[in-house]
Design an enzyme around this catalytic site. Structure first.
Site, PDB file in Angstrom:
ATOM      1  N   CYS A 196       0.842  -1.207   0.000  1.00 31.88           N
ATOM      2  CA  CYS A 196       0.000   0.000   0.000  1.00 31.88           C
ATOM      3  C   CYS A 196       0.876   1.257   0.000  1.00 31.88           C
ATOM      4  CB  CYS A 196      -0.970  -0.045   1.172  1.00 31.88           C
ATOM      5  SG  CYS A 196      -2.343   1.100   0.979  1.00 31.88           S
ATOM      6  N   HIS A 231      -3.554  -5.641   0.963  1.00 35.04           N
ATOM      7  CA  HIS A 231      -2.878  -5.911   2.240  1.00 35.04           C
ATOM      8  C   HIS A 231      -2.877  -7.398   2.594  1.00 35.04           C
ATOM      9  CE1 HIS A 231      -2.456  -1.755   3.802  1.00 35.04           C
ATOM     10  NE2 HIS A 231      -3.509  -1.508   3.042  1.00 35.04           N
ATOM     11  N   GLU A 291      -1.222  -8.747   4.957  1.00 34.65           N
ATOM     12  CA  GLU A 291      -1.163  -8.899   6.423  1.00 34.65           C
ATOM     13  C   GLU A 291      -2.556  -8.835   7.049  1.00 34.65           C
ATOM     14  OE1 GLU A 291      -0.612  -6.188   4.810  1.00 34.65           O
ATOM     15  OE2 GLU A 291      -1.002  -4.375   5.991  1.00 34.65           O
TER      16      GLU A 291
END
Lengths: 234, 83
Positions: free
Chosen positions: A87, A204, A206
């Protein structure tokens, strides 16, 4: 080898990344403040996490790309070390020139926070070896400037080099511009440098690394990296 | 000597300006039918010290190259005045 997560003023995904690396994937991880001028010894992976470094002032990632730590990251990349920008981290990588392109404001002019489907275009990179080629994965996006842009001839070159690793897609496996939630050219969600050791992506992983989060597809990235790091440690 | 530089940063031709597009639509909806295109840029004012005008110019150009402008997507024009 360990992972180093760089924290800029305004980073806000650093803790999520550290959690995904350390607690979920058992990769030893160290946080590194952007004012440091060297990376921890035995760093195999550098992560530039998401957030709003320097308040997104001037251009997203522009100031972070001139941070004191960046020459060390550049040097690490030139030695073949892994660099992952997620990002805002992707925006920082384009601003440093480690990756080509620029991330412009979403075509809708809205901040988009939603799950999205991605097609894994390459599995021969250190970041994607645990996926199957053409696999459709679900990672969330949360950004205002995610429209991947390159002038036409450079975009053609990027495609010809096979540097597109993740593309916005539909559940049935079609991928391309029409599936870009943000207007990204050619549906580009993530790219690597020519060497394949620097990856930037807007979604993302994560935030998709545990079932409780709605998707654990992000594990594919951490598992791939772990295998690469372990291979290097031998 | 003190100088004030005005750096005008614009998106290059062909780079999608979503903000400009949205503003164009609003202007048209407000009745400004003559509007064909709107491009939005940035205006940066820098006050600086330099021993001469060429030196001030050189410094500002270097700042543009190093940080203020992304040449992939932007162009710039610089004007400089002594103050």
């Amino acid at each position: 080898m360990k992972a180093a997560v760089v924290i800029f003023p305004g980073s806000n995904c650093d803790r999520d990344v550290i959690h995904a690396l350390e607690a979920v994937s058992c990769i030893p991880t160290q946080a590194v403040w952007h004012k440091e001028t060297s990376l921890p010894q035995d760093t195999g992976l550098v992560v530039l996490p998401g957030g709003f470094s320097y308040g997104d002032y001037l251009r997203c990632g522009a100031m972070a790309a001139r941070s004191p730590i960046v020459p060390a990251v550049r040097e690490h990349a030139s030695r073949g070390g892994l660099v992952l920008g997620i990002c805002n981290g992707f925006q920082v990588l384009t601003e440093t020139g480690l990756l080509p392109g620029a991330l412009l404001a979403n075509i809708s002019l809205e901040f988009i926070c939603s799950n999205c489907l991605l097609k894994v275009e390459r599995t021969d990179t250190p970041f994607t070896s645990a996926f199957k080629k053409g696999q459709i994965v679900q990672f969330p996006i949360a950004h205002h400037e995610g429209l991947f842009f390159l002038p036409e001839n450079e975009l053609e070159e990027l495609e010809a080099n096979g540097q597109v690793v993740f593309r916005y897609a539909s559940a049935d496996g079609s991928a391309g511009q029409q599936y870009s939630p943000n207007g990204a050219l050619n549906g580009i969600a993530g790219i690597v440098n020519k060497g394949g050791n620097v990856l930037g992506l807007m979604p993302h992983p994560e935030r998709a690394s545990e079932r409780i989060l709605g998707s654990s597809d992000g594990l594919g990235i951490w598992n791939s990296i772990k295998e690469w790091l372990e291979g290097r440690s031998k | 000597m003190k100088f004030r530089a005005h750096v005008l940063v614009s998106l290059k031709e062909g780079v999608l300006d979503t903000q400009g597009k949205a503003v164009r639509v609003s202007l048209k909806n407000m009745g400004y039918g003559s509007v064909e295109e709107v491009r939005i840029g940035k205006s940066i004012m820098i006050s600086l010290e330099a021993t001469s005008r060429p030196k001030a110019e050189k410094q500002v150009e270097a700042m543009c190259d190093d940080l203020l402008v992304n040449p992939l997507i932007e162009t710039r024009s610089v004007t400089l005045e002594a103050i």
